[in-house]
Enzyme design. Structure first.
Site, PDB file in Angstrom:
ATOM      1  CG  ASP A   1      -1.737   1.206   1.392  1.00 50.56           C
ATOM      2  OD1 ASP A   1      -2.292   1.652   0.370  1.00 50.56           O
ATOM      3  OD2 ASP A   1      -1.871   1.728   2.517  1.00 50.56           O
TER       4      ASP A   1
ATOM      5  CG  ASP B   1      -1.786   8.198   2.120  1.00 53.18           C
ATOM      6  OD1 ASP B   1      -1.089   9.125   1.675  1.00 53.18           O
ATOM      7  OD2 ASP B   1      -2.506   8.303   3.128  1.00 53.18           O
TER       8      ASP B   1
ATOM      9  CE  LYS C   1      -5.108  -1.080  -1.201  1.00 50.90           C
ATOM     10  NZ  LYS C   1      -3.971  -0.410  -0.580  1.00 50.90           N
TER      11      LYS C   1
ATOM     12  CG  ASP D   1      -2.073   2.625   6.437  1.00 49.50           C
ATOM     13  OD1 ASP D   1      -2.265   2.158   5.297  1.00 49.50           O
ATOM     14  OD2 ASP D   1      -2.627   3.660   6.844  1.00 49.50           O
TER      15      ASP D   1
END
Lengths: 306, 306
Positions: free
Chosen positions: B27, B29, B228, B253
């Site tokens: 991922d 960000d 996702k 995250d």
């Protein structure tokens, strides 16, 4: 469930029905008119009911028009009326904010998603607001908006309520502002949560489609709706007209708004008309959302006994 | 639920972890960067993993940028990469439409709610589309639109799919068109359904806030999401990279997108980093949406063993 009583063509039953009530709450679209077409005999039927001393109240979820603008529509369509007979969801929202919510400074402003009808009614109750038709909110989202909205410098610290109604100028800027106010604890209201808006014999996005993304963004905050079938609207109508619910009848074409509204409001009666959305098969279905007490083919059937 | 293994500072465990995988899905960000700030040591860690023969794929739900635009961002931030390493939800959507949906004439056009990133990726797969950034859809709703949309004369009969992604120019006109296409049977897709879009350390309306009103208007039609944690995206990634799921690790995250995505995709592992949205307490909560297999304080902890 008792079977609804069919009144059309049965003069004795119609007279008995009318005698039961002092007040008729009437939905407009699908009952009085369809778009700009007034159903035949409706103005005469309304006059007939008034001549028998009945109080008429037009109850509509459309928040884009104020009562004054509605009156213009009535007059233009040849239906005598007056502002005091009209009760829309924009007015219902203004009444709720001023008389029940009673926001106090320094958090007494309303952030409006919606058209001029809402603004007129908020002004009529002296409620301060921002957003709405203000051109500074009817523009593209700009690079400086990310920072200004994120750090709060573009926000008005006096906003204590977000009111979402049908807005033909909905945009990312308004949604972003509304999200921030809700995250900061603003009360979340909607004039109504109709999923669609009927026009030209088809369906367009309704007022509920303005609050639905806010509900989604906030992880499930739902607005208090001030339109049918919300009982907050019924309470506002009762407060204004001091009506006797047992002597009041709700007339409408939609089971999930009009008829449900009347039943949950414990009115003396509900009357369905077949000139709009729902038909007999809808309340005869096993999972019918609401079943009216009476029905007629069309509103003017009530006047046929005159 | 087994307790996630904490790797930070444990060189033996890190080496063992890295040896288990051939592919790392990352991922962006909250893992690589926050907005335009690259986390310290990340470029070196990516180089370290590549030097050990690992395949890196950046997996992002942001559909507003195409892969080329993402590459520019990577390059601008000093992170060496190439287009083949980047897999966004716009690209995922284009792949799904061209290779799985396989719309055929005369119903093979896509009505796009979204920005240029989606358009670039649709073009890369030779998918015809309307809407998107076309100025004729970036305007106020006009009186003639009621009729033209209602009677279908403003609609394109070749549209067979509505694809909703994050659109900073969302408006009533686009929502009205999309509603009609859905009512006429168009397939409903979303690049992703993230409720919010993180910017400037705050939250803005996400792509899911574009499809949410359509779901509401249509009485509950939900889009197939191509981002996702939808496994449609995992299938697209597997199809493109021919990866061995058992030798693949998802790094992210967010529990409800990244970690859930890896677990439901039956990958060999999932690694949480604490530089973004979720913290240790979130997966230790009783109602945790997903629990990672491993975690580190920050991505660069993996490179500390180099």
């Amino acid at each position: 469930m008792t079977k609804p009583k069919y009144l059309t063509g049965n003069n004795a039953a119609i007279n008995e029905f009318i005698d039961q009530f002092d007040v008729f709450l009437l939905d407009c679209d699908g009952v009085i008119w369809s778009g700009d077409h007034v159903f035949e005999g409706v103005p005469e039927t309304l006059e007939f009911l008034r001549s028998k001393g009945k109080k008429i109240v037009f109850v509509t979820n459309n928040s884009t028009k104020s009562r004054e603008e509605y009156l213009k529509k009535f007059t233009g369509l040849g239906i005598p009326s007056n502002v005091e007979e009209i009760f829309g969801s924009a007015y219902s929202s203004a009444i709720y904010i001023s008389r029940i919510l009673k926001l106090s400074p320094p958090k007494n402003k309303v952030f409006v998603i919606g058209e001029a009808g809402i603004e007129h009614e908020l002004r009529s109750e002296n409620i301060p607001f921002i957003g709405g038709t203000d051109p500074s909110f009817r523009r593209d989202f700009g690079p400086e908006d990310w920072r200004g909205i994120a750090d709060g410098s573009h926000l008005d610290p006096e906003v204590g309520c977000v009111l979402a109604g049908l807005d033909f100028h909905i945009n990312y800027l308004k949604l972003s502002h509304a999200l921030q106010y809700l995250r900061r604890g603003a009360v979340f209201l909607a004039t109504n949560v109709d999923s669609t808006f009927p026009m030209n014999h088809n369906f367009f996005p309704g007022a509920g489609s303005m609050s639905a993304p806010l509900t989604y963004m906030t992880g499930g905050q739902t607005p208090l709706a001030l339109g049918k079938p919300s009982q907050a609207m019924m309470d506002a109508i009762e407060g204004k007209f001091q009506l006797d619910r047992a002597r009041t009848c709700m007339v409408g074409d939609r089971l999930n708004t009009d008829i449900k509204f009347g039943i949950e409001g414990r009115l003396g009666g509900t009357l369905a008309v077949l000139t709009g959305v729902n038909k007999q098969a809808d309340w005869e279905a096993e999972d019918a959302v609401a079943v009216p007490a009476f029905y007629v083919d069309k509103l003017s059937d009530l006047g046929a006994v005159a």
